[in-house]
Enzyme design. Structure first.
Site, short mmCIF file in Angstrom:
data_model
loop_
_atom_site.label_atom_id
_atom_site.label_comp_id
_atom_site.label_asym_id
_atom_site.label_seq_id
_atom_site.Cartn_x
_atom_site.Cartn_y
_atom_site.Cartn_z
N ARG A 37 2.53 -19.57 -5.23
CA ARG A 37 1.94 -20.74 -6.40
C ARG A 37 1.26 -21.78 -5.66
NH1 ARG A 37 6.26 -20.41 -10.55
NH2 ARG A 37 6.95 -19.11 -9.88
N ARG A 41 -0.23 -24.35 -11.87
CA ARG A 41 -1.16 -24.74 -12.98
C ARG A 41 -0.87 -26.93 -12.65
NH1 ARG A 41 2.38 -22.80 -17.73
NH2 ARG A 41 3.71 -21.87 -15.79
N ARG A 50 -8.70 -22.64 -15.54
CA ARG A 50 -8.11 -21.60 -16.20
C ARG A 50 -7.98 -21.87 -18.03
NH1 ARG A 50 -6.59 -18.35 -17.58
NH2 ARG A 50 -4.03 -18.93 -17.87
N ASP A 86 -1.69 -11.66 -10.33
CA ASP A 86 -0.11 -11.14 -10.58
C ASP A 86 0.09 -9.75 -10.56
OD1 ASP A 86 1.79 -10.50 -13.67
OD2 ASP A 86 1.09 -13.03 -13.11
N TYR A 164 10.23 -5.28 -15.71
CA TYR A 164 9.87 -5.83 -16.93
C TYR A 164 8.99 -5.11 -17.42
CZ TYR A 164 8.59 -10.79 -14.20
OH TYR A 164 8.51 -11.91 -14.07
#
Length: 367
Positions: A37, A41, A50, A86, A164
């Site tokens: 990552r 962010r 983004r 992703d 998921y």
């Protein structure tokens, strides 16, 4: 090397291959480092890029993915880039709706509930054409990297994707997905096979597009004990590596190193070391020396600083890195965190981590 500075696929010649050499188990002058990552962010420029777009629209824009992938490399002397994407683009490509809910994470409005829901899934062979946007992002990024460092492609492992698709999002227990394993073992294997059949050509497609290494994320390994892991996760992890390598060879493509990262999968280290991957990623709950004893000398280890260590003062980060490098030893090792960077981390501290790895690993080799 070709005279014009272009490599075999017409990409710019690679200038820093330290990460690839460590992955293959060759000696390196210093320890290569990248961060899971690293395009995230915690970087203000990432938040700015983004801001305008919903998450999966960003994933579908090769231009945006390329920019986000390159941002951390403008700030830090990282030894590898990892494509911004992703793991959930694969269930999407199989026909499932996935949205990213700000503050909550991924959400599947219609998760798999019954065995017959598997019939809703597209043919795994269709996945590659659905995910052309990932391949375009990889090719564009590989061009723009201009040979600075290698580019890593990735995917989620079958069990993690299955969780998921059944849970419909994040879960602290994975009880619904595990219910399938116990109540519907046959349907579970069917789903895991569908996912494997989708992942293999997807990963090969990433290499064709320009990825120079591949990482498989088994992020939810820790919810399975050794028995369930050996039955429902490991066979597919092995199968992915074996089939990707065979497919690359059939296509006449050079092999790329493959990394498996099974978070909280410490109970399966020996098995993972023999699953056909050149590199085994470790989370921060595993002691490096014990891991090395357990996996032997034939795989490279990657990891495993606790990401929260980056909240510490910079001198302390230096000390923790020194300890980590002492424990892992100088060769067959790629430095990383034991999990991804968190959004509230200070970029300066990420820089301190990267610099400490380079500085101390060079000193280690001189002594």
């Amino acid at each position: 090397m070709e005279a014009n500075g272009l490599g075999p696929q017409g990409f710019p010649e690679l200038k820093n291959d330290t990460f690839l050499r460590a992955a293959w188990g060759e000696d390196t002058d210093y320890t290569p480092v990248w961060c899971m990552r690293q395009a995230g962010r915690y970087l203000p420029e990432f938040r700015e890029t983004r801001a305008a777009q919903d998450f999966f629209s960003t994933c579908r824009s090769p231009e945006a993915c390329c920019e986000l992938t390159l941002q951390p490399l403008r700030r830090f002397p990282l030894d590898a880039a990892i494509i911004f994407s992703d793991i959930l683009v694969v269930p999407q490509a199989l026909g499932m709706e996935v949205t990213m809910v700000p503050g909550k994470g991924p959400c599947f409005p219609e998760p798999l509930r019954e065995e017959r829901d598997l019939e809703r899934l597209r043919d795994p062979a269709a996945v590659v054409s659905e995910l052309a946007y990932v391949f375009q992002a990889i090719t564009l990024t590989r061009q723009r990297l201009a040979g600075r460092v290698p580019l890593i492609g990735f995917a989620g492992a079958p069990w993690t994707l299955m969780t998921y698709m059944i849970e419909g999002g994040s879960s602290s227990t994975m009880a619904q997905a595990k219910r399938w394993l116990y109540q519907r073992p046959k349907a579970s294997h069917q789903l895991l096979r569908i996912l494997t059949d989708a992942l293999v050509p997807y990963l090969v497609g990433q290499v064709v597009a320009g990825a120079q290494a591949l990482q498989l994320f088994e992020s939810h390994a820790g919810h399975l004990g050794p028995q369930l892991f050996n039955k429902f996760a490991l066979p597919y992890i092995r199968d992915v590596a074996k089939r990707v390598k065979a497919m690359l060879q059939e296509a006449g493509l050079a092999p790329v190193p493959m990394i498996v990262f099974a978070k909280d999968g410490h109970f399966a280290l020996e098995e993972l070391a023999q699953a056909g991957y050149e590199v085994v990623g470790l989370d921060w709950t595993v002691a490096p020396q014990k891991a090395r004893e357990r996996v032997g000398k034939n795989v490279t280890l990657q990891g495993n600083l606790d990401p929260c260590a980056l909240y510490a003062p910079e001198e302390e980060i230096g000390r923790l890195v020194q300890q980590m490098l002492d424990d892992f030893g100088p060769q067959r090792y790629i430095a990383n965190l034991g999990h991804g960077l968190y959004p509230d981390m200070d970029p300066e501290h990420v820089g301190a981590f990267v610099d400490a790895v380079h500085k101390y690993s060079r000193a280690l080799r001189q002594n």
